[in-house]
Each structure stands twice: as structure tokens, then as C-alpha cells.
Design an enzyme around this catalytic site. Structure first.
Site, PDB file in Angstrom:
ATOM      1  N   GLU A 285    -108.142  28.399  12.527  1.00  0.00           N
ATOM      2  CA  GLU A 285    -108.600  29.685  13.042  1.00  0.00           C
ATOM      3  C   GLU A 285    -107.830  30.881  12.521  1.00  0.00           C
ATOM      4  OE1 GLU A 285    -105.635  27.905  16.066  1.00  0.00           O
ATOM      5  OE2 GLU A 285    -107.226  27.175  14.753  1.00  0.00           O
ATOM      6  N   HIS A 309    -116.010  26.901  17.705  1.00  0.00           N
ATOM      7  CA  HIS A 309    -114.654  26.596  18.158  1.00  0.00           C
ATOM      8  C   HIS A 309    -113.639  27.540  17.512  1.00  0.00           C
ATOM      9  CE1 HIS A 309    -111.447  23.854  19.650  1.00  0.00           C
ATOM     10  NE2 HIS A 309    -110.814  24.262  18.560  1.00  0.00           N
ATOM     11  N   GLU A 310    -113.717  27.686  16.184  1.00  0.00           N
ATOM     12  CA  GLU A 310    -112.747  28.538  15.498  1.00  0.00           C
ATOM     13  C   GLU A 310    -112.933  30.007  15.887  1.00  0.00           C
ATOM     14  OE1 GLU A 310    -110.486  26.833  14.318  1.00  0.00           O
ATOM     15  OE2 GLU A 310    -111.605  24.952  14.206  1.00  0.00           O
ATOM     16  N   HIS A 313    -111.220  30.733  19.127  1.00  0.00           N
ATOM     17  CA  HIS A 313    -109.778  30.918  18.951  1.00  0.00           C
ATOM     18  C   HIS A 313    -109.409  32.392  18.752  1.00  0.00           C
ATOM     19  CE1 HIS A 313    -107.571  27.224  19.102  1.00  0.00           C
ATOM     20  NE2 HIS A 313    -108.373  26.595  18.249  1.00  0.00           N
ATOM     21  N   GLU A 332    -105.905  25.177  22.933  1.00  0.00           N
ATOM     22  CA  GLU A 332    -107.061  24.332  22.614  1.00  0.00           C
ATOM     23  C   GLU A 332    -107.970  24.034  23.795  1.00  0.00           C
ATOM     24  OE1 GLU A 332    -108.083  23.905  19.812  1.00  0.00           O
ATOM     25  OE2 GLU A 332    -106.346  24.221  18.504  1.00  0.00           O
ATOM     26  N   ASP A 389     -96.863  18.229  16.020  1.00  0.00           N
ATOM     27  CA  ASP A 389     -98.155  17.605  15.737  1.00  0.00           C
ATOM     28  C   ASP A 389     -98.447  16.457  16.702  1.00  0.00           C
ATOM     29  OD1 ASP A 389     -98.555  19.352  13.706  1.00  0.00           O
ATOM     30  OD2 ASP A 389     -98.471  17.891  12.077  1.00  0.00           O
ATOM     31  N   TYR A 397    -107.045  19.189  23.865  1.00  0.00           N
ATOM     32  CA  TYR A 397    -108.400  19.702  23.685  1.00  0.00           C
ATOM     33  C   TYR A 397    -109.304  19.338  24.866  1.00  0.00           C
ATOM     34  CZ  TYR A 397    -107.447  20.596  18.688  1.00  0.00           C
ATOM     35  OH  TYR A 397    -106.941  21.067  17.499  1.00  0.00           O
TER      36      TYR A 397
END
Length: 617
Positions: A285, A309-310, A313, A332, A389, A397
């Protein structure tokens, strides 16, 4: 003596007041385990980047110059990893610096000596072949196969591998950039962008709104631009422009729908660049310029929820940002919720519910994977000493989404929308942690309307609370009846599937009986040619089932290898490699991976290295 004492007292009070006044000019930063920087002492506020992109040697070199806020500190600390630091200046004069001990995850602290009144620092540096954010692609790794390509991926803590910076999400800076690239290529960034190539390969950029460092992004390639509206458009290689333009033609409608829900789009322009297939994510994003994988180009707009979705953001993540990676769900979970609302507004509730049901299935699979480490299923994490990560999974999410959907159903959509809109407006261009969000939620929604809700259970405990929203889909119920009919009759009625969306096909393939026979898979493949599907999402779930059930028909083994050699999207390839491992076929996975690894970005390669315990020679 009395006068002296009074004078001393006055001086002490004055010094204390000055000190406090100095502190009020500094934002208040919380302790953050994934950055060496100490921004409460000295913090960057603006970046002037001046770099040369050298494809021959596959390095970037130049300088990063920062305006800083200095709380009378004697040093400022930046994050750096796999960078060569040539020299550093403070207010235009050479100054001393040291690179601290190397940490495998965090890199090095770059400690720069400054004076109490230093206003600007400049770091002269170059990247190395170990730099993790950059992927240099040869022409044959691109769509057009004529020119090389470069793109960056900064999230979560990889921006420090191509720019020395205070690489924490709670740092927000504006930036300008000068970028020199080969004249036949175009450079674009997460900033105001060119629409055509310059004759000399010199490009200038400006990002006027303050963003977190992980959102600084650069792509360089033989690309073109095609507008969709006066504020939306597509960058892509020549052979991909028309396909991408058609696939993402609803972008302006998405922006308009999003604004209707939660307020004005704050970034002026919303463009998308379609990158080569090695890009490790579905999308990233980056403000003003979303980076997207070509795997979402299915020819029928069926995978464009990724663009929604992006876009979402732009509010949750870019406008209001998680202060630390322990709070990643704030980025998220909110974005998935917003994405579903955009999809519902444009394509109807059942389309949104199908997407949500698939996400719920992903969450169930993730929960099963964490059954021996239930603390990983909390929304608020503790990632100290771990790679951030590790928290970028379905918990953030889809559990985050489920929490917000359940909350919406509890309080009512109208009240919830009013709350969310005020949340974005109140915290615009700032960062927030989970604790501050809970306080805001209590004060502006729950207590305001005397509503009881188990917020702490959702956020701070493992698992999924019993009061979760139940997501249903009439179309998925029809898919499940089709599966049952197939099992009973051993026949395939193609008339039942002729109008299926991608989501229905995915649900169909994912929900085969555990004891399905290879002859049944052969029958399905012969009827629908799933092995040769041009839809990467359907292909991915079909290949997973083929590995699970030892299906080798229709030359599928070669197709799976070709998919893994071509596609670098981490979710897709990790799903397939995981299926190999789960079914004790690790040797087959390693045989492919040893050839495919060089095509992957480091984000994907690091994940698969760990999964397969792969060691480079």
C-alpha cells in the site's frame, strides 16, 4: 545568602522550564524493539534523497540528508543493514560516526555524532549485494523481457537495507528525492510521479504528507502509464498495460465508495503499478502508488478485492499507522474490514461475504498451525527478539476483521461507521498502539452508548471468543451442495458451475472430501481443466489439493514446477511448498526450490528457507 539562594532557585526553575519547553517540541515515542533509534533524543522529520540506480553493478549509491528534531542530544541513531557508509556530515561538515554491533534481524545502529543545535545530517552510502529490500531483475524475469527491472519492498524493517534511516513505523517523515536511472527506463516512487519517461533518466519526487519509513518505495523499469480517471491510473510494462487497465478499471469507483464511508482520500492520487511476478506480496500500500502482483490479473476482475484492500490502507495503515509491529493488527484488521465494506458497496453483500468466508477459512488454518503456540493467536503480540514478519499472518488480518465485524454487529453499523470515521479523522497522519485504541474505543463508542463488549478477550487472549460473528453465503452453500452431488453421483454437471466466480471455485476446490480418490480428481480436471487455469488463485488451491491427494494427471507436476519457477508471491508459493512438506514430499520441494529460489525476493526466499530448512551452498 537568602538572595543567592533565591537566585539559584530561580535559575533552577528557569533551566527546568526551558528543558520542559524543549521537550514539548519533540513528539513522544514509545519503546520499540525493532529499531535501534532513540527518537526521544533526536528524530528525523524530513528526507532529501539523492541516488543513482546502477543496474550494471546492481547497487544504489548516493546520499540521504535529514532534517532532525534534536532534544539537545550529542548523537542521533539511524538503522542500517548491509549498507556501506562512506561518510556522514552534520550541518554540512564531516562528523564522526560508528556502526554498532551487527544483529541478524535488525542490522547495525548507525551512531552519528552531532551538536545540541544540529539541524541536518547527511549520510553518503551505497547498498550491497546483501541488501534485502531490493530485487534486481534481468530482462528475462520481466513481462516484456527487454529491459531490467528493480523494485523495493520496505515492510516491515527492510527500508534500512537501502536507505540508512530511523526504521520504525512510529517515525513519520516527508521526503523529496532525486533519482538517476538509465535513460530507457522510468522511475516511480510512493510520491508525486511522472507520467512519461524523461530523456535523460533524471527524476524528481515529492511526498508532502508524513509517512512511515516502511512506505518509502521505488520501482524502476520499462513502464508506461495509462489513466483511469483524473486521480487513478496504471503503470505497467507495455504488454501488461491494457490488461491491467481493464482489470482495475473500477479503481475510481472504489475511491469514491471509500470516501463515502470514511472521509476524503488524503493522498490526492491513487495509482497502481503492476510489478513482475516475483513481487512477494499481493499488494503493498505505498502511498499514492500501490505495488501489485500480476497474479491478480485474471481477466474478469474477480481478484480486484486486493485493490480495494490496498486502497483501504490509505486510511488504516498509511493515515493511521500501527506504532509498533506488535500492533500490526491495527493496520490489517481494519483494512480487511474496510475492504469488505468497499466490496459490498460495489458488488453486493454476498460477494463480500464470500471473501469473508474464505478469510475465515484461512484463519481456521492459521489457528491450527499455532495450536502448539497459542500466544501467536492474540491480536496484540510480543515480537521482541523476533522478526516482525512473524506477526504478518491471518491472525492480524482475519481475526482482526472478525473482531471489528463482531463489534459492528453488536453496536450497529450506523454507530460503528460514525466511530470509525472519527477514529481516522482524530488520528490522521499519526501512529497509535493497541492500548490507545482501546481507550479511544471505550470513550467514543462503548461507554458513550453504554455497550458491553469483551474487547480485552478479543485482543489480549488466545483463540477466538464465542461471540464471534457468523459469516454465511448462499452461493457457498450451493457450492457445497454441488460437491455433495458429485460425491454421491460421481458425475460432473457443468451447468451448475458456468457462472461461478473465482471465490466459488476456490471454495469448491478447498472443500473436497479428505478421502477423495485420484479418479475423481481426474474427472474434475478433465471437466474444468483446472491444471491449466489462467487464474493463479484457483491454480494455487488446485495444485495444493493435487499434492495432498497424490494426483499426477494432465502433466500437473510440470505445471506446478512452472508455477513455482515463475510466481514469487509468498502466500501462493508457501502454500504449495507447505503441501509438499506436509505430505512428506520435501525432496520434491527442494528439487524445485533450488532452481526457483533465485527468482524470489528475499521476503519469500527467507520464508521458504526456514520452511524447508534450506541451506545455500
Amino acid at each position: 545568602m537568602k538572595k543567592i539562594a533565591l537566585l539559584l532557585g530561580y535559575l533552577i526553575i528557569s533551566i527546568s522550564s526551558c528543558s520542559k519547553k524543549q521537550n514539548t517540541t519533540m513528539p513522544s515515542y514509545i519503546e520499540e524493539p525493532h529499531s535501534f533509534s532513540q527518537p526521544n533524543d533526536a528524530a528525523i522529520t524530513h528526507l532529501d534523497l539523492d541516488i543513482n540506480v546502477d543496474f550494471d553493478n546492481e547497487i544504489i549509491h548516493g546520499k540521504a540528508s535529514y532534517l532532525i528534531k534534536n532534544n539537545e542530544a550529542s548523537q542521533i541513531i539511524l538503522d542500517a543493514k548491509f549498507l556501506t557508509i562512506d561518510k556522514v556530515q552534520a550541518d554540512g561538515k564531516d562528523t564522526t560516526f560508528t556502526l554498532g554491533d551487527f544483529n541478524e534481524q535488525l542490522g547495525n545502529p548507525l551512531k552519528i555524532d552531532i551538536k545540541q543545535n544540529t539541524k541536518r545530517i547527511t549520510v553518503f552510502y551505497k547498498t550491497t549485494h546483501k541488501t534485502e529490500a531490493l530485487q534486481w531483475l534481468k530482462p528475462q524475469q520481466t513481462a516484456d523481457k527487454n529491459q531490467p527491472f528493480l523494485f523495493t519492498q520496505g515492510q516491515a524493517i527492510l527500508t534500512r537495507t537501502w536507505i540508512p534511516i530511523q526504521d520504525s513505523p512510529q517515525i513519520r517523515i516527508t521526503y523529496n528525492a532525486k533519482v538517476k536511472v538509465p535513460s530507457q527506463l522510468m522511475a516511480v516512487m510512493s510520491a508525486e510521479n511522472p507520467k512519461t519517461k524523461t530523456p535523460d533518466g533524471h527524476y524528481t519526487f515529492k511526498m508532502a504528507q508524513p509517512i512511515s519509513p516502511y512506505l518509502i518505495a521505488l520501482a524502476v523499469g520499462d513502464i508506461e502509464y495509462k489513466a483511469i480517471s483524473n486521480r487513478t491510473g496504471i503503470y505497467a510494462e507495455k504488454s501488461m498495460v491494457e490488461k491491467a487497465h481493464y482489470e482495475f478499471s473500477d479503481m475510481e469507483n472504489m475511491v469514491a465508495s471509500a470516501e463515502t464511508l470514511y472521509g476524503t482520500y488524503a493522498w490526492e492520487q491513487f495509482d497502481v503499478i503492476v510489478l513482475p511476478p516475483s513481487f512477494p506480496f499481493g499488494g503493498m500500500e505505498n502511498p499514492r502508488l500501490t505495488f501489485a502482483t500480476p497474479t491478480v490479473i485474471a481477466g474478469d476482475k474477480s481478484l480486484t478485492s486486493l485493490i480495494a484492500h490496498e486502497l483501504a490502507h490509505s486510511w488504516s495503515g498509511n493515515l493511521v499507522t500501527n506504532a509498533t509491529w506488535d500492533d500490526f493488527w491495527l493496520n490489517e484488521g481494519f483494512t480487511v474490514y474496510f475492504e469488505m465494506r468497499i466490496m459490498e458497496a460495489l458488488y453486493g453483500k454476498d460477494r463480500a461475504n464470500m471473501l469473508a468466508r474464505i478469510g475465515r477459512q484461512d484463519l481456521e488454518e492459521e489457528m491450527e498451525g499455532f495450536k502448539d503456540a497459542p500466544e501467536n493467536t492474540k491480536l496484540k503480540l510480543n515480537l521482541k527478539g523476533r522478526n516482525p514478519d512473524d506477526g504478518m499472518n491471518s491472525i492480524a488480518y482475519d481475526k482482526g476483521y472478525l473482531f471489528l465485524r463482531t463489534l459492528e454487529e453488536t453496536v450497529g453499523r450506523e454507530k460503528f461507521d460514525t466511530f470509525l470515521k472519527s477514529y481516522f479523522q482524530k488520528h490522521a497522519f499519526s501512529t497509535i498502539n493497541t492500548e490507545k485504541f482501546v481507550t479511544f474505543l471505550n470513550e467514543n463508542l462503548l461507554e458513550k452508548y453504554s455497550i458491553t463488549f469483551n474487547t480485552n478477550e478479543w485482543i489480549y487472549t488466545a483463540g477466538i471468543p464465542d461471540n464471534q460473528s457468523i459469516i454465511s453465503s448462499d452461493k457457498f452453500e450451493t457450492v457445497e451442495k454441488t460437491i455433495q452431488q458429485f460425491v454421491i453421483t460421481n458425475t460432473v454437471d457443468k451447468t451448475l458451475t458456468k457462472d461461478w466466480t473465482t471465490q466459488e471455485w476456490v471454495h469448491f476446490v478447498r472443500n473436497f472430501p479428505n478421502d477423495i480418490k485420484t479418479e475423481h480428481l481426474t474427472m474434475i480436471d478433465n471437466a474444468f481443466n483446472l491444471t491449466n487455469s489462467n487464474n493463479s488463485y484457483i491454480a494455487m488451491v488446485w495444485y495444493e489439493q493435487a499434492i495432498n491427494h497424490d494426483y499426477h494427471g494432465n502433466n500437473i507436476d510440470a505445471k506446478i514446477e512452472d508455477f513455482l519457477m515463475t510466481v514469487g508471491r509468498r502466500w501462493y508459493v508457501s502454500t504449495i511448498y507447505k503441501a509438499f512438506k506436509r505430505n512428506e514430499k520435501t525432496d520434491a520441494a527442494l528439487a524445485i526450490y533450488s532452481k526457483a529460489r533465485s527468482n524470489y525476493h528475499s521476503v519469500t526466499a527467507n520464508t521458504i528457507d526456514d520452511m524447508l530448512d534450506f541451506k545455500q551452498n
